[in-house]
Design a protein around this motif. Sequence first.
Motif, PDB file in Angstrom:
ATOM      1  N   ALA A  58      -1.800   4.963  11.115  1.00  0.00           N
ATOM      2  CA  ALA A  58      -2.292   6.084  10.312  1.00  0.00           C
ATOM      3  C   ALA A  58      -1.581   7.379  10.695  1.00  0.00           C
ATOM      4  O   ALA A  58      -1.219   8.192   9.823  1.00  0.00           O
ATOM      5  N   GLU A  59      -1.342   7.578  11.986  1.00  0.00           N
ATOM      6  CA  GLU A  59      -0.652   8.779  12.442  1.00  0.00           C
ATOM      7  C   GLU A  59       0.796   8.810  11.965  1.00  0.00           C
ATOM      8  O   GLU A  59       1.341   9.878  11.671  1.00  0.00           O
ATOM      9  N   MET A  60       1.439   7.639  11.879  1.00  0.00           N
ATOM     10  CA  MET A  60       2.799   7.572  11.335  1.00  0.00           C
ATOM     11  C   MET A  60       2.808   8.068   9.891  1.00  0.00           C
ATOM     12  O   MET A  60       3.687   8.840   9.486  1.00  0.00           O
ATOM     13  N   MET A  61       1.835   7.625   9.117  1.00  0.00           N
ATOM     14  CA  MET A  61       1.753   8.043   7.717  1.00  0.00           C
ATOM     15  C   MET A  61       1.575   9.552   7.612  1.00  0.00           C
ATOM     16  O   MET A  61       2.232  10.227   6.800  1.00  0.00           O
ATOM     17  N   LEU A  62       0.696  10.097   8.436  1.00  0.00           N
ATOM     18  CA  LEU A  62       0.447  11.537   8.399  1.00  0.00           C
ATOM     19  C   LEU A  62       1.669  12.328   8.867  1.00  0.00           C
ATOM     20  O   LEU A  62       1.970  13.404   8.325  1.00  0.00           O
ATOM     21  N   GLU A  63       2.401  11.793   9.847  1.00  0.00           N
ATOM     22  CA  GLU A  63       3.626  12.461  10.303  1.00  0.00           C
ATOM     23  C   GLU A  63       4.664  12.493   9.190  1.00  0.00           C
ATOM     24  O   GLU A  63       5.331  13.520   8.972  1.00  0.00           O
ATOM     25  N   LEU A  64       4.821  11.377   8.468  1.00  0.00           N
ATOM     26  CA  LEU A  64       5.783  11.330   7.365  1.00  0.00           C
ATOM     27  C   LEU A  64       5.381  12.302   6.253  1.00  0.00           C
ATOM     28  O   LEU A  64       6.235  12.916   5.613  1.00  0.00           O
ATOM     29  N   ALA A  92      -6.255   8.598   5.051  1.00  0.00           N
ATOM     30  CA  ALA A  92      -6.812   9.349   3.921  1.00  0.00           C
ATOM     31  C   ALA A  92      -7.971  10.233   4.368  1.00  0.00           C
ATOM     32  O   ALA A  92      -8.141  11.358   3.879  1.00  0.00           O
ATOM     33  N   SER A  93      -8.752   9.736   5.324  1.00  0.00           N
ATOM     34  CA  SER A  93      -9.883  10.532   5.829  1.00  0.00           C
ATOM     35  C   SER A  93      -9.400  11.747   6.604  1.00  0.00           C
ATOM     36  O   SER A  93     -10.156  12.703   6.816  1.00  0.00           O
ATOM     37  N   LYS A  94      -8.111  11.712   7.022  1.00  0.00           N
ATOM     38  CA  LYS A  94      -7.527  12.819   7.779  1.00  0.00           C
ATOM     39  C   LYS A  94      -6.572  13.659   6.936  1.00  0.00           C
ATOM     40  O   LYS A  94      -5.837  14.488   7.464  1.00  0.00           O
ATOM     41  N   GLY A  95      -6.550  13.383   5.615  1.00  0.00           N
ATOM     42  CA  GLY A  95      -5.771  14.245   4.731  1.00  0.00           C
ATOM     43  C   GLY A  95      -4.551  13.635   4.079  1.00  0.00           C
ATOM     44  O   GLY A  95      -3.793  14.344   3.415  1.00  0.00           O
ATOM     45  N   LEU A  96      -4.330  12.320   4.220  1.00  0.00           N
ATOM     46  CA  LEU A  96      -3.191  11.695   3.534  1.00  0.00           C
ATOM     47  C   LEU A  96      -3.422  11.758   2.030  1.00  0.00           C
ATOM     48  O   LEU A  96      -4.466  11.331   1.533  1.00  0.00           O
ATOM     49  N   ARG A  97      -2.415  12.240   1.310  1.00  0.00           N
ATOM     50  CA  ARG A  97      -2.555  12.393  -0.146  1.00  0.00           C
ATOM     51  C   ARG A  97      -1.343  11.855  -0.908  1.00  0.00           C
ATOM     52  O   ARG A  97      -1.290  11.950  -2.134  1.00  0.00           O
ATOM     53  N   LEU A  98      -0.365  11.292  -0.200  1.00  0.00           N
ATOM     54  CA  LEU A  98       0.852  10.816  -0.854  1.00  0.00           C
ATOM     55  C   LEU A  98       0.629   9.471  -1.542  1.00  0.00           C
ATOM     56  O   LEU A  98      -0.207   8.670  -1.110  1.00  0.00           O
ATOM     57  N   PRO A  99       1.397   9.185  -2.598  1.00  0.00           N
ATOM     58  CA  PRO A  99       1.342   7.849  -3.215  1.00  0.00           C
ATOM     59  C   PRO A  99       1.773   6.780  -2.212  1.00  0.00           C
ATOM     60  O   PRO A  99       2.659   6.993  -1.390  1.00  0.00           O
ATOM     61  N   ILE A 100       1.123   5.627  -2.317  1.00  0.00           N
ATOM     62  CA  ILE A 100       1.437   4.484  -1.461  1.00  0.00           C
ATOM     63  C   ILE A 100       2.340   3.525  -2.235  1.00  0.00           C
ATOM     64  O   ILE A 100       1.986   3.074  -3.328  1.00  0.00           O
ATOM     65  N   VAL A 101       3.506   3.220  -1.651  1.00  0.00           N
ATOM     66  CA  VAL A 101       4.469   2.292  -2.249  1.00  0.00           C
ATOM     67  C   VAL A 101       4.376   0.959  -1.509  1.00  0.00           C
ATOM     68  O   VAL A 101       4.472   0.912  -0.273  1.00  0.00           O
ATOM     69  N   TYR A 102       4.208  -0.123  -2.262  1.00  0.00           N
ATOM     70  CA  TYR A 102       4.118  -1.467  -1.689  1.00  0.00           C
ATOM     71  C   TYR A 102       5.431  -2.185  -1.983  1.00  0.00           C
ATOM     72  O   TYR A 102       5.673  -2.657  -3.083  1.00  0.00           O
ATOM     73  N   ASN A 103       6.299  -2.237  -0.974  1.00  0.00           N
ATOM     74  CA  ASN A 103       7.690  -2.688  -1.096  1.00  0.00           C
ATOM     75  C   ASN A 103       7.782  -4.128  -0.574  1.00  0.00           C
ATOM     76  O   ASN A 103       7.771  -4.357   0.639  1.00  0.00           O
TER      77      ASN A 103
END
Length: 255
Positions: A58-64, A92-103
């Motif tokens: 989750a922290e990786m996602m927020l860093e990106l 998401a509970s910590k503010g992630l708002r970017l679209p999620i891409v499933y590659n």
Amino acid sequence: MPVVASYNVHHGEEPPISGSRGSGTIFFSGCTGRCIFCQNYPISQLGSGNEVTEDCLAEMMLELQDRDCHNINLVTPTHFAPSIVAAIRLAASKGLRLPIVYNTSGYERVEILRLLDGIVDIYLPDAKYSSDTPAQELSGFKKYAEKNRTALLEMYRQVGNLQIRSGIAVRGLLVRHLILPENLAGTDETLKYLTSEISPDVYISLMDQYFPAYHALNHKFLYRRVNSDEYMKALQSFDDNGLHNGWIQEHIEMA
């Protein structure tokens, strides 16, 4: 726990995925396939990477997101899907708002995809083969054509055609197809299926980046790159099937 090989800002995806600021890619170790020509085989088949907790993911996602990426791009995520979903919810509970891409390789179980409904914004699957014989021989996929096509239908049901705003994808399906030597991928059959059964407006990324890697160096057909004749036939198929959305990778003839 998920095994992550790397995470970073990536500028080499399709234009609406990378955009100007890059795609926030997280490469997971392992894959649903065992392609003998995989160009990322240290990650996909040799297990390169490190275990991470869901909190760490989750922290990786927020860093990106903090690095101003356009999206969070999950590369070969399927075998870690439960942990990834938990991490997305935490982020998401910590503010992630970017679209999620499933590659993904496109070799999916529909019941798993249904659990992703409402979580994944952009599906970026492969449509690797139109025939089961090369799929099993070259990638270890059993009944690939059936499973891939069923998966594509479910992905399309969830997100529909690709939606692009200000040049950036925000939701929808974008299908990748890699041209292979000797038409082993069944390009015309694949494109015909996509336009007739998925959508005439489907977005396709027709890729000409194949080069012999891993075990393909000694294969009777895969030892070489795609030639100009094979590339032109793929382009003709793109036109013949009425495709008007997507991207075609430029062919560079190798000496």
